[in-house]
Design an enzyme around this catalytic site. Sequence first.
Site, mmCIF file in Angstrom:
data_model
loop_
_atom_site.group_PDB
_atom_site.id
_atom_site.type_symbol
_atom_site.label_atom_id
_atom_site.label_comp_id
_atom_site.label_asym_id
_atom_site.label_seq_id
_atom_site.Cartn_x
_atom_site.Cartn_y
_atom_site.Cartn_z
ATOM 1 N N ASP A 1 -26.400 -29.974 71.824
ATOM 2 C CA ASP A 1 -27.247 -29.650 72.972
ATOM 3 C C ASP A 1 -26.336 -29.259 74.131
ATOM 4 O O ASP A 1 -26.173 -29.981 75.120
ATOM 5 C CB ASP A 1 -28.110 -30.868 73.333
ATOM 6 C CG ASP A 1 -28.965 -30.622 74.567
ATOM 7 O OD1 ASP A 1 -29.440 -31.620 75.165
ATOM 8 O OD2 ASP A 1 -29.141 -29.445 74.945
ATOM 9 N N ASP B 1 -14.765 -34.838 75.667
ATOM 10 C CA ASP B 1 -15.038 -33.467 75.234
ATOM 11 C C ASP B 1 -15.535 -33.504 73.783
ATOM 12 O O ASP B 1 -14.885 -34.079 72.917
ATOM 13 C CB ASP B 1 -13.742 -32.653 75.334
ATOM 14 C CG ASP B 1 -13.979 -31.168 75.083
ATOM 15 O OD1 ASP B 1 -13.286 -30.347 75.704
ATOM 16 O OD2 ASP B 1 -14.878 -30.846 74.271
ATOM 17 N N GLY B 2 -16.661 -32.865 73.550
ATOM 18 C CA GLY B 2 -17.254 -32.899 72.208
ATOM 19 C C GLY B 2 -16.339 -32.340 71.138
ATOM 20 O O GLY B 2 -16.349 -32.798 69.992
ATOM 21 N N ASP C 1 -28.573 -34.966 79.935
ATOM 22 C CA ASP C 1 -29.812 -35.263 80.678
ATOM 23 C C ASP C 1 -30.673 -36.288 79.938
ATOM 24 O O ASP C 1 -31.599 -36.850 80.519
ATOM 25 C CB ASP C 1 -30.603 -33.968 80.908
ATOM 26 C CG ASP C 1 -30.797 -33.204 79.599
ATOM 27 O OD1 ASP C 1 -30.151 -32.170 79.417
ATOM 28 O OD2 ASP C 1 -31.553 -33.686 78.728
ATOM 29 N N THR D 1 -24.264 -26.557 76.945
ATOM 30 C CA THR D 1 -24.463 -25.443 77.853
ATOM 31 C C THR D 1 -24.144 -24.158 77.084
ATOM 32 O O THR D 1 -23.857 -24.208 75.891
ATOM 33 C CB THR D 1 -23.500 -25.582 79.053
ATOM 34 O OG1 THR D 1 -22.211 -25.953 78.546
ATOM 35 C CG2 THR D 1 -23.981 -26.639 80.042
HETATM 36 N N1 SAM Z 1 -30.959 -27.620 77.391
HETATM 37 C C1 SAM Z 1 -29.753 -26.997 77.892
HETATM 38 C C2 SAM Z 1 -29.569 -25.631 77.304
HETATM 39 O O1 SAM Z 1 -30.320 -25.275 76.422
HETATM 40 O O2 SAM Z 1 -28.665 -24.927 77.790
HETATM 41 C C3 SAM Z 1 -28.572 -27.899 77.656
HETATM 42 C C4 SAM Z 1 -28.687 -29.110 78.523
HETATM 43 S S1 SAM Z 1 -27.447 -30.298 78.556
HETATM 44 C C5 SAM Z 1 -27.501 -30.650 80.252
HETATM 45 C C6 SAM Z 1 -25.922 -29.441 78.318
HETATM 46 C C7 SAM Z 1 -24.787 -30.440 78.417
HETATM 47 O O3 SAM Z 1 -23.631 -30.013 77.692
HETATM 48 C C8 SAM Z 1 -24.283 -30.687 79.859
HETATM 49 O O4 SAM Z 1 -24.548 -32.014 80.216
HETATM 50 C C9 SAM Z 1 -22.771 -30.417 79.798
HETATM 51 O O5 SAM Z 1 -22.026 -31.268 80.627
HETATM 52 C C10 SAM Z 1 -22.511 -30.661 78.320
HETATM 53 N N2 SAM Z 1 -21.257 -30.073 77.813
HETATM 54 C C11 SAM Z 1 -20.753 -28.842 78.063
HETATM 55 N N3 SAM Z 1 -19.576 -28.674 77.419
HETATM 56 C C12 SAM Z 1 -19.340 -29.834 76.724
HETATM 57 C C13 SAM Z 1 -18.298 -30.279 75.864
HETATM 58 N N4 SAM Z 1 -17.235 -29.485 75.598
HETATM 59 N N5 SAM Z 1 -18.387 -31.516 75.321
HETATM 60 C C14 SAM Z 1 -19.457 -32.315 75.590
HETATM 61 N N6 SAM Z 1 -20.477 -31.964 76.415
HETATM 62 C C15 SAM Z 1 -20.414 -30.725 76.971
#
Ligand code: SAM
Length: 282
Positions: free
Chosen positions: A154, A136-137, A84, A156
């Site tokens: 940051d 993928d992170g 975001d 999910t």
């Molecule tokens: N502020 C939120 C919280 O506290 O839950 C997090 C917000 S941010 C939108 C979370 C991001 O992590 C999402 O855009 C999602 O697509 C990303 N995400 C989830 N799994 C991931 C992964 N394995 N690698 C990279 N990004 C990932």
Amino acid sequence: MWFREALAGPVGNSLRVDQVIYHDASEHQDLLVFENETYGRVLVLNGIVQVTTADEFIYHEMMAHVPLLAHGQAKKVLIIGGGDGGVGREVLKHKGVEKLTLVEIDADVVKFSKEWLPTVSDGAFEDPRFEVIITDGVEFMRDSQEHFDVIIVDSTDPVGPGEVLFTREFYTDCQKRLNPGGILVTQNGAPFLQPQELTNSYRSFDLLFKHATFYAITVPTYPGGVMTLGFATDNTEALSIDVETLKTRFEALNTPTRYYTPELHKGAFQLPAYVRACMTPE
Ligand code: SAM
């Protein structure tokens, strides 16, 4: 119409849906953005509230300013997740940061956040210091040869694509990618509802770093009261830093905040007893 969050089994937030702005499935997750009279625009991924335009400042300020002001001279910063752009916006306020890399698994989150939640990133994606990598992170951390002063996860919650970002293997790779004095910060849930998530992270941090702890924030749209952010580092000064030094560094930042203060920075590490009780070694 009401949206009911499905994060923690028998309990969850309910928000009135005043208008659905966007709802579709990406390659990785279900994406929903709706308007709510109290919280503004609400971003939901896989049925879990991620960001609202009304209270996002709390989480994004604390995810960025605590590690960066504690470190004091971070030049290279990595964000895993954060599609975001909110944490990125706050990190880029630190003019000493020369390069910010964001590794996000879902290109659609970046794309529609720019379009439907523009106040969250507030132009951050256009900053020449900011590089977005869509992958993928966990794979990035495994394969990257780069090193960073601060790594901010940051993500999910540990369900769906975010699950791999809570594993010991991932934290081990993060530790390998930190420069001397580096700091790892993580989104680590609400221990009243997700105590095991905190215990698991603590045990990995405790094995991998000299200092393993958490700091607390309260975000109205995250259920469960106290939310904890993981803070792991070998940099003893980053934790023992005094308020006066933080004040000097914060004033040099010359940016208004609505949640972060140097006093709160120190206070946030004073955790409730029930949270400390979750911090048990292996
Ligand atoms: N502020 C939120 C919280 O506290 O839950 C997090 C917000 S941010 C939108 C979370 C991001 O992590 C999402 O855009 C999602 O697509 C990303 N995400 C989830 N799994 C991931 C992964 N394995 N690698 C990279 N990004 C990932």
